[in-house]
Design a protein around this motif. Structure first.
Motif, mmCIF file in Angstrom:
data_model
loop_
_atom_site.group_PDB
_atom_site.id
_atom_site.type_symbol
_atom_site.label_atom_id
_atom_site.label_comp_id
_atom_site.label_asym_id
_atom_site.label_seq_id
_atom_site.Cartn_x
_atom_site.Cartn_y
_atom_site.Cartn_z
ATOM 1 N N VAL A 162 -0.234 -2.259 -8.865
ATOM 2 C CA VAL A 162 -0.419 -0.809 -8.736
ATOM 3 C C VAL A 162 0.829 -0.058 -9.203
ATOM 4 O O VAL A 162 1.024 1.110 -8.873
ATOM 5 C CB VAL A 162 -0.780 -0.413 -7.290
ATOM 6 N N SER B 100 -12.604 -6.000 -8.351
ATOM 7 C CA SER B 100 -11.425 -5.152 -8.245
ATOM 8 C C SER B 100 -10.170 -5.998 -8.365
ATOM 9 O O SER B 100 -10.135 -7.124 -7.860
ATOM 10 C CB SER B 100 -11.438 -4.433 -6.883
ATOM 11 N N LEU C 253 -7.690 -5.514 -6.704
ATOM 12 C CA LEU C 253 -7.081 -5.445 -5.377
ATOM 13 C C LEU C 253 -7.821 -6.291 -4.350
ATOM 14 O O LEU C 253 -7.457 -6.283 -3.168
ATOM 15 C CB LEU C 253 -7.043 -3.981 -4.904
ATOM 16 N N VAL D 184 -4.667 2.628 -2.264
ATOM 17 C CA VAL D 184 -3.419 2.760 -3.014
ATOM 18 C C VAL D 184 -2.836 4.118 -2.644
ATOM 19 O O VAL D 184 -3.538 5.130 -2.701
ATOM 20 C CB VAL D 184 -3.651 2.666 -4.534
ATOM 21 N N HIS E 154 -0.146 -0.626 -1.496
ATOM 22 C CA HIS E 154 -1.584 -0.775 -1.270
ATOM 23 C C HIS E 154 -1.825 -1.632 -0.047
ATOM 24 O O HIS E 154 -1.009 -2.489 0.327
ATOM 25 C CB HIS E 154 -2.297 -1.363 -2.498
ATOM 26 N N HIS F 87 -5.480 -2.730 2.869
ATOM 27 C CA HIS F 87 -6.929 -2.759 3.012
ATOM 28 C C HIS F 87 -7.318 -2.008 4.272
ATOM 29 O O HIS F 87 -6.633 -2.077 5.290
ATOM 30 C CB HIS F 87 -7.450 -4.199 3.052
ATOM 31 N N HIS G 60 -3.450 -7.219 -7.987
ATOM 32 C CA HIS G 60 -2.618 -6.431 -7.061
ATOM 33 C C HIS G 60 -1.516 -5.635 -7.759
ATOM 34 O O HIS G 60 -0.485 -5.347 -7.143
ATOM 35 C CB HIS G 60 -2.005 -7.346 -5.987
ATOM 36 N N ALA H 57 -9.933 -1.274 -0.391
ATOM 37 C CA ALA H 57 -8.487 -1.245 -0.602
ATOM 38 C C ALA H 57 -8.029 0.197 -0.752
ATOM 39 O O ALA H 57 -8.808 1.076 -1.146
ATOM 40 C CB ALA H 57 -8.118 -2.048 -1.842
#
Length: 334
Positions: free
Chosen positions: A181, A146, A148, A202, A187, A189, A179, A200
């Motif tokens: 977005v 990912s 993220l 968003v 975002h 966790h 990271h 994560a």
């Protein structure tokens, strides 16, 4: 930093921290550094523990499982994730079972990396997302890369767990920024959702207050965020995106409060229809929340089809941003 750079740095960190760790695969040594350059520089720095191999996915994975069984750590690169099918026996019948079938727990520190997914015109045998074929195998964990999640944290978690893991890496992500977005969303966790490499989220302002909760693995982030942006700007519909690092075992419990509040829940993935990770997640959510859900969990996946090489045909069978956008609107329709 690009996702590929983050993953490369993570592999360097693993080999530096653990002298018993190996990286194994086809064409992974310098100057080539792997088909997607993820192993660039590793063999120059750790020449005795970065091993280029003949073309034999079963042999490569069997070697890694043997190293893990003897107490070492092994990370395998499958050049294209489609070819992991050739290593299915070594992963499912050797590595995963070795954790428990000898009468006591045997740590198996082994990761099988699988560049996967479509979107690049590579055709039917180089574009698949085979995650669903490894979900539910006792002793085996399934992860997805990912943008993220820091890959160093993810690799450390997989190896520390002492059970083999299959790590799916959507190829399109390699060139994307970590990271990222966009300018509308935040975002974070989610605590308690699978260890250090937790899920994560968003979201717009409050992750617990959204019209729709979308649950999707890392390869879907860009498409899901694009759909969320359109829904917000065009329809004033707010969504929270949940992106797990570990797909199986998947911890649903931390998501329940926000799922109860949402008007709709949608699970999106690139795997083809039928027997998917998403259907398993939807089943578990339904079993836990069937009294609270306003409507059934919506599933979004690719068509029950081989993946064409021609890009316009490929787009017609794979999940797109518009697929998620339209599915959210349909799920929210009264």
């Amino acid at each position: 930093m690009r996702v590929a750079e983050n993953l490369n740095a993570a592999l360097h960190a693993v080999l530096e921290a653990d002298p018993s760790a190996y990286v194994i695969g086809e064409d992974i040594t310098d100057p080539y550094g792997g088909a997607f350059k993820i192993t660039k520089g590793l063999s120059s720095r750790f020449p005795d523990r970065v091993l280029g191999t003949p073309i034999s996915e079963s042999g490569i994975t069997g070697l890694a499982a043997g190293l893990a069984l003897c107490g070492d750590a092994a990370i395998v690169e499958i050049m294209f994730g489609d070819f992991v099918a050739l290593a299915f026996d070594q992963i499912v019948n050797f590595a995963a079972k070795s954790v428990s079938m000898y009468g006591s727990h045997v740590p198996m520190r082994m990761v099988v990396r699988c560049p996967s997914g479509g979107g690049r015109g590579y055709g039917p045998t180089h574009s698949q997302s085979l995650q669903k074929h490894f979900v539910g195998v006792p002793g085996l964990s399934v992860y997805e890369m990912s943008p993220l999640h820091d890959n160093r944290v993810v690799l450390e978690e997989m190896l520390a767990a002492g059970r083999p893991s299959v790590f799916f890496e959507d190829k399109v992500l390699y060139t994307r920024r970590m990271h990222d977005v966009g300018d509308l969303f935040l975002h974070d966790h989610l605590a308690g959702s699978g260890g250090a490499a937790s899920a994560a989220r968003v979201f717009l302002e409050d992750p617990e207050a959204a019209d729709c909760v979308i649950i999707a693995p890392g390869g879907m982030v860009e498409r899901a965020v694009g759909a969320m942006r359109r829904l917000l700007l065009e329809q004033e519909v707010s969504c929270t995106l949940v992106v797990p690092s570990r797909l199986h075992p998947f911890d649903v419990e931390p998501l329940l409060p926000s799922l109860r509040r949402a008007r709709a829940v949608l699970v999106a993935e690139e795997s083809t229809a039928g027997g998917t990770w998403g259907s398993e997640v939807a089943h578990r959510i339904h079993a836990l929340l069937w009294r609270d859900l306003r409507r059934p969990v919506t599933l979004v996946h690719s068509a029950d089809s081989v993946i064409p090489t021609a890009l316009h045909l490929e787009r017609s069978v794979l999940v797109q941003e518009s697929t998620i956008h339209d599915a959210v609107l349909e799920a929210l329709r009264d």
